[in-house]
Design a protein around this motif. Structure first.
Motif, PDB file in Angstrom:
ATOM      1  N   GLU A 173       0.835  -1.211   0.000  1.00 22.18           N
ATOM      2  CA  GLU A 173       0.000   0.000   0.000  1.00 22.18           C
ATOM      3  C   GLU A 173       0.866   1.255   0.000  1.00 22.18           C
ATOM      4  O   GLU A 173       0.545   2.241  -0.673  1.00 22.18           O
ATOM      5  N   ILE A 174       1.952   1.223   0.765  1.00 24.96           N
ATOM      6  CA  ILE A 174       2.859   2.373   0.796  1.00 24.96           C
ATOM      7  C   ILE A 174       3.513   2.560  -0.570  1.00 24.96           C
ATOM      8  O   ILE A 174       3.608   3.687  -1.091  1.00 24.96           O
ATOM      9  N   ASN A 175       3.958   1.469  -1.182  1.00 24.54           N
ATOM     10  CA  ASN A 175       4.588   1.549  -2.502  1.00 24.54           C
ATOM     11  C   ASN A 175       3.616   2.059  -3.556  1.00 24.54           C
ATOM     12  O   ASN A 175       3.992   2.842  -4.440  1.00 24.54           O
ATOM     13  N   GLU A 176       2.363   1.634  -3.456  1.00 18.22           N
ATOM     14  CA  GLU A 176       1.350   2.100  -4.402  1.00 18.22           C
ATOM     15  C   GLU A 176       1.148   3.614  -4.282  1.00 18.22           C
ATOM     16  O   GLU A 176       1.048   4.325  -5.289  1.00 18.22           O
ATOM     17  N   ALA A 177       1.111   4.088  -3.046  1.00 22.07           N
ATOM     18  CA  ALA A 177       0.963   5.530  -2.828  1.00 22.07           C
ATOM     19  C   ALA A 177       2.147   6.288  -3.406  1.00 22.07           C
ATOM     20  O   ALA A 177       1.983   7.343  -4.036  1.00 22.07           O
ATOM     21  N   LEU A 178       3.355   5.763  -3.229  1.00 16.96           N
ATOM     22  CA  LEU A 178       4.555   6.424  -3.741  1.00 16.96           C
ATOM     23  C   LEU A 178       4.580   6.453  -5.262  1.00 16.96           C
ATOM     24  O   LEU A 178       4.967   7.459  -5.874  1.00 16.96           O
ATOM     25  N   GLN A 179       4.180   5.351  -5.887  1.00 14.62           N
ATOM     26  CA  GLN A 179       4.234   5.251  -7.346  1.00 14.62           C
ATOM     27  C   GLN A 179       3.287   6.221  -8.030  1.00 14.62           C
ATOM     28  O   GLN A 179       3.574   6.735  -9.114  1.00 14.62           O
ATOM     29  N   ASN A 180       2.152   6.496  -7.392  1.00 11.48           N
ATOM     30  CA  ASN A 180       1.130   7.325  -8.035  1.00 11.48           C
ATOM     31  C   ASN A 180       1.132   8.769  -7.540  1.00 11.48           C
ATOM     32  O   ASN A 180       0.247   9.546  -7.885  1.00 11.48           O
ATOM     33  N   PHE A 181       2.134   9.125  -6.737  1.00 16.25           N
ATOM     34  CA  PHE A 181       2.141  10.455  -6.129  1.00 16.25           C
ATOM     35  C   PHE A 181       2.883  11.448  -7.019  1.00 16.25           C
ATOM     36  O   PHE A 181       3.888  11.101  -7.655  1.00 16.25           O
ATOM     37  N   ASP A 182       2.407  12.675  -7.030  1.00 14.66           N
ATOM     38  CA  ASP A 182       3.024  13.750  -7.813  1.00 14.66           C
ATOM     39  C   ASP A 182       4.473  13.947  -7.345  1.00 14.66           C
ATOM     40  O   ASP A 182       4.717  14.296  -6.188  1.00 14.66           O
ATOM     41  N   TYR A 206      -4.864  15.306   6.702  1.00 12.30           N
ATOM     42  CA  TYR A 206      -3.840  16.237   7.127  1.00 12.30           C
ATOM     43  C   TYR A 206      -2.472  15.564   7.180  1.00 12.30           C
ATOM     44  O   TYR A 206      -1.955  15.265   8.261  1.00 12.30           O
ATOM     45  N   PRO A 207      -1.871  15.328   6.013  1.00 18.70           N
ATOM     46  CA  PRO A 207      -0.528  14.740   6.004  1.00 18.70           C
ATOM     47  C   PRO A 207       0.494  15.610   6.715  1.00 18.70           C
ATOM     48  O   PRO A 207       1.491  15.105   7.241  1.00 18.70           O
ATOM     49  N   SER A 208       0.263  16.941   6.764  1.00 17.48           N
ATOM     50  CA  SER A 208       1.199  17.803   7.480  1.00 17.48           C
ATOM     51  C   SER A 208       1.263  17.432   8.960  1.00 17.48           C
ATOM     52  O   SER A 208       2.285  17.647   9.621  1.00 17.48           O
ATOM     53  N   SER A 209       0.176  16.847   9.495  1.00 16.21           N
ATOM     54  CA  SER A 209       0.185  16.396  10.890  1.00 16.21           C
ATOM     55  C   SER A 209       1.203  15.289  11.107  1.00 16.21           C
ATOM     56  O   SER A 209       1.772  15.161  12.189  1.00 16.21           O
ATOM     57  N   VAL A 210       1.414  14.485  10.066  1.00 17.18           N
ATOM     58  CA  VAL A 210       2.417  13.423  10.165  1.00 17.18           C
ATOM     59  C   VAL A 210       3.791  14.040  10.377  1.00 17.18           C
ATOM     60  O   VAL A 210       4.541  13.651  11.280  1.00 17.18           O
ATOM     61  N   LEU A 211       4.129  15.019   9.558  1.00 17.42           N
ATOM     62  CA  LEU A 211       5.437  15.663   9.673  1.00 17.42           C
ATOM     63  C   LEU A 211       5.615  16.331  11.027  1.00 17.42           C
ATOM     64  O   LEU A 211       6.648  16.183  11.685  1.00 17.42           O
ATOM     65  N   LEU A 266       0.513   8.397   3.606  1.00 15.10           N
ATOM     66  CA  LEU A 266       1.471   7.295   3.464  1.00 15.10           C
ATOM     67  C   LEU A 266       2.806   7.778   2.905  1.00 15.10           C
ATOM     68  O   LEU A 266       3.869   7.293   3.310  1.00 15.10           O
ATOM     69  N   VAL A 267       2.760   8.736   2.002  1.00 16.68           N
ATOM     70  CA  VAL A 267       3.998   9.282   1.442  1.00 16.68           C
ATOM     71  C   VAL A 267       4.793  10.007   2.530  1.00 16.68           C
ATOM     72  O   VAL A 267       6.014   9.840   2.634  1.00 16.68           O
ATOM     73  N   CYS A 268       4.118  10.795   3.357  1.00 16.68           N
ATOM     74  CA  CYS A 268       4.807  11.481   4.460  1.00 16.68           C
ATOM     75  C   CYS A 268       5.424  10.472   5.418  1.00 16.68           C
ATOM     76  O   CYS A 268       6.571  10.644   5.864  1.00 16.68           O
ATOM     77  N   ALA A 269       4.691   9.425   5.729  1.00 18.13           N
ATOM     78  CA  ALA A 269       5.221   8.385   6.616  1.00 18.13           C
ATOM     79  C   ALA A 269       6.445   7.729   5.997  1.00 18.13           C
ATOM     80  O   ALA A 269       7.438   7.455   6.679  1.00 18.13           O
ATOM     81  N   SER A 270       6.401   7.495   4.687  1.00 11.16           N
ATOM     82  CA  SER A 270       7.533   6.877   3.997  1.00 11.16           C
ATOM     83  C   SER A 270       8.749   7.796   4.005  1.00 11.16           C
ATOM     84  O   SER A 270       9.874   7.350   4.232  1.00 11.16           O
ATOM     85  N   ILE A 271       8.539   9.083   3.758  1.00 11.89           N
ATOM     86  CA  ILE A 271       9.635  10.051   3.785  1.00 11.89           C
ATOM     87  C   ILE A 271      10.349  10.011   5.125  1.00 11.89           C
ATOM     88  O   ILE A 271      11.582  10.114   5.203  1.00 11.89           O
ATOM     89  N   LEU A 272       9.585   9.813   6.190  1.00 15.59           N
ATOM     90  CA  LEU A 272      10.142   9.834   7.546  1.00 15.59           C
ATOM     91  C   LEU A 272      10.571   8.451   8.029  1.00 15.59           C
ATOM     92  O   LEU A 272      11.107   8.319   9.135  1.00 15.59           O
ATOM     93  N   GLY A 273      10.313   7.428   7.219  1.00 16.85           N
ATOM     94  CA  GLY A 273      10.742   6.081   7.594  1.00 16.85           C
ATOM     95  C   GLY A 273       9.854   5.405   8.619  1.00 16.85           C
ATOM     96  O   GLY A 273      10.289   4.476   9.312  1.00 16.85           O
ATOM     97  N   VAL A 274       8.601   5.832   8.736  1.00 19.16           N
ATOM     98  CA  VAL A 274       7.655   5.202   9.666  1.00 19.16           C
ATOM     99  C   VAL A 274       6.831   4.170   8.906  1.00 19.16           C
ATOM    100  O   VAL A 274       6.189   4.497   7.899  1.00 19.16           O
TER     101      VAL A 274
END
Length: 426
Positions: A63-72, A129-134, A165-173
């Motif tokens: 699911e994380i990889n799918e989010a990364l592949q389709n993200f701007d 609110y992905p900014s909440s992840v950061l 999911l992209v924010c979580a991936s950037i941060l390694g969570v």
């Protein structure tokens, strides 16, 4: 927007969302059920309230990889740069413990220790609110927390928003669960077959999340009970009405109970901003939400002078304060109570929400009088250390024993005396 002369009874306090008896009863039932039945209870309430049946509610690597592949790609770069800014700001908050040497080889010390684990709640529902992840993950990482868990309610498709999911991936969570509501808070606090309990829960949510955080406090730590967003703008006649109106609406669109206030020394600016707010509301995609906020909790106050305006801000103790005035930095020196301060025309509040670096998790409802925004200190604990050598003990034991007996605590006195001085050894 309503316009009036500034008075001493200015306030942004709204009735706290303490919940009604039925809501509190529901939350307590959910918590008890999750404590007893674990994953089964989490699934039951997720299906009941979120309308989705989940056999496995942990986000998979696929699911994380799918989010990364389709993200701007450009948006991902923007998020990465924002993450770098936030990390740099919070790195400056790190501090070491200290040692205070005493005579005869004795010493006192304080040790800084990161929490073992934290759970971050990311709201879902009407907006993601992905900014909440950061903003929640990064200070925990800077503090040295090893286990960071994210929970967030999924959509009807059983998935989380790709940006989360992209924010979580950037941060390694990668420990992420697709659950929300009171059941997520209970799972984080007490654990289930799938989710190990955490030491602290941070992040905002709806009334059920807020009530659940209150209920589990003591079993775990919590950051705060966040209320609806609020902004106060302090402006003089150098400000541009359309920009001030846009900044007020940037917070009004969050929630029907959000609060947007302008305090100005210029009657001309007050009238122009009021007109601009009405014009801009008509073009805002979240007009219904923003209009309710402006009508019920929005206001423009005209101050006699800047000193009166500054004192009014200190009375309000707002979550966000913008100062758009001549000598804004000098004016800010008089501010004692504000969650965050934004200086000058180009420091619009959303700059802090997403990108600049300071945390956007801030005290609301005038609690900036005594509370601070989320920071690295929220993810550490401090342990005191005492080492007395024999010589230091000899010099101080009689004093300590006398103080203990003064309080009627004979056992304390005897514990000190048991080391030998009462026997005439010294």
């Amino acid at each position: 927007m309503k316009i009036s002369k500034l008075t001493t009874n200015i306030s942004l306090k709204r009735e706290l969302e303490s919940g009604n008896e039925e809501q509190l009863k529901t939350v307590r039932q959910v918590i008890a059920d999750v404590r007893e039945n674990g994953d089964a209870a989490v699934r039951k309430y997720t299906e009941m309230w979120d309308g989705v049946s989940l056999e496995d509610f942990r986000v998979t690597e696929e699911e994380i990889n799918e989010a990364l592949q389709n993200f701007d790609p450009q948006l991902k770069k923007d998020l990465e740069e924002a993450a770098d800014n936030i990390r740099n700001y919070h790195e400056a908050q790190k501090r070491e413990g200290y040692t205070l040497p005493l005579a005869h080889g004795s010493y006192l010390a304080q040790r800084i220790i990161p929490l073992d684990s934290v759970g971050l709640y990311v709201p879902g529902g009407s907006a993601a609110y992905p900014s909440s992840v950061l903003m929640n993950v990064i200070p925990a990482q800077v503090a040295g927390v090893k286990r960071i868990v994210i929970t967030s309610p999924c959509g009807k498709d059983g998935k989380l928003p790709p940006a989360v999911l992209v924010c979580a991936s950037i941060l390694g969570v990668n420990e992420i669960y697709k659950i929300g509501g009171a059941q997520a808070i209970a799972a984080l606090a007490y654990g289930t077959e799938t989710i190990a309990p955490v030491d602290k829960i941070t992040g905002p949510g709806n009334i059920f999340v807020a009530l659940a955080k209150r209920e589990v406090f003591g079993q775990v730590a919590i950051d705060m009970i966040a209320g609806p967003s609020e902004i106060c703008i302090l402006a003089d006649d150098t400000a541009y009405p359309d920009e001030i109106a846009a900044d007020l609406l940037s917070q009004a669109e969050h929630d029907k109970r959000a609060c947007a206030i302008l305090i100005t020394t210029s009657e001309k600016l007050a009238k122009a901003v009021s007109e601009q707010v009405e014009e801009q509301l008509k073009q805002l995609p979240r007009e219904e939400i923003a209009r309710a906020s402006i009508e019920n909790f929005g206001h423009i106050y005209i101050a006699e002078n800047m000193d009166q305006a500054v004192e009014a801000v200190n009375t309000l103790a707002p979550e966000h304060l913008e100062i758009v005035a001549e000598n804004a930095e000098k004016v800010s020196e008089g501010i004692r109570h504000a969650g965050a301060i934004f200086l000058g025309r180009y420091s619009s509040e959303p700059v802090g929400d997403y990108f600049a670096g300071p945390n956007h998790v801030l005290p609301t409802n005038s609690t900036a009088r005594f509370a601070s925004g989320l920071n690295v200190d929220d993810f550490i604990k401090k342990t005191n250390i005492v080492y007395y050598s024999e010589k230091t003990w000899e010099e101080n034991a009689p004093k300590i024993a006398r103080l203990a007996r003064m309080e009627g605590l004979e056992g304390h006195a005897r514990a000190v005396e048991s080391r030998g001085w009462k026997k005439g050894e010294n």
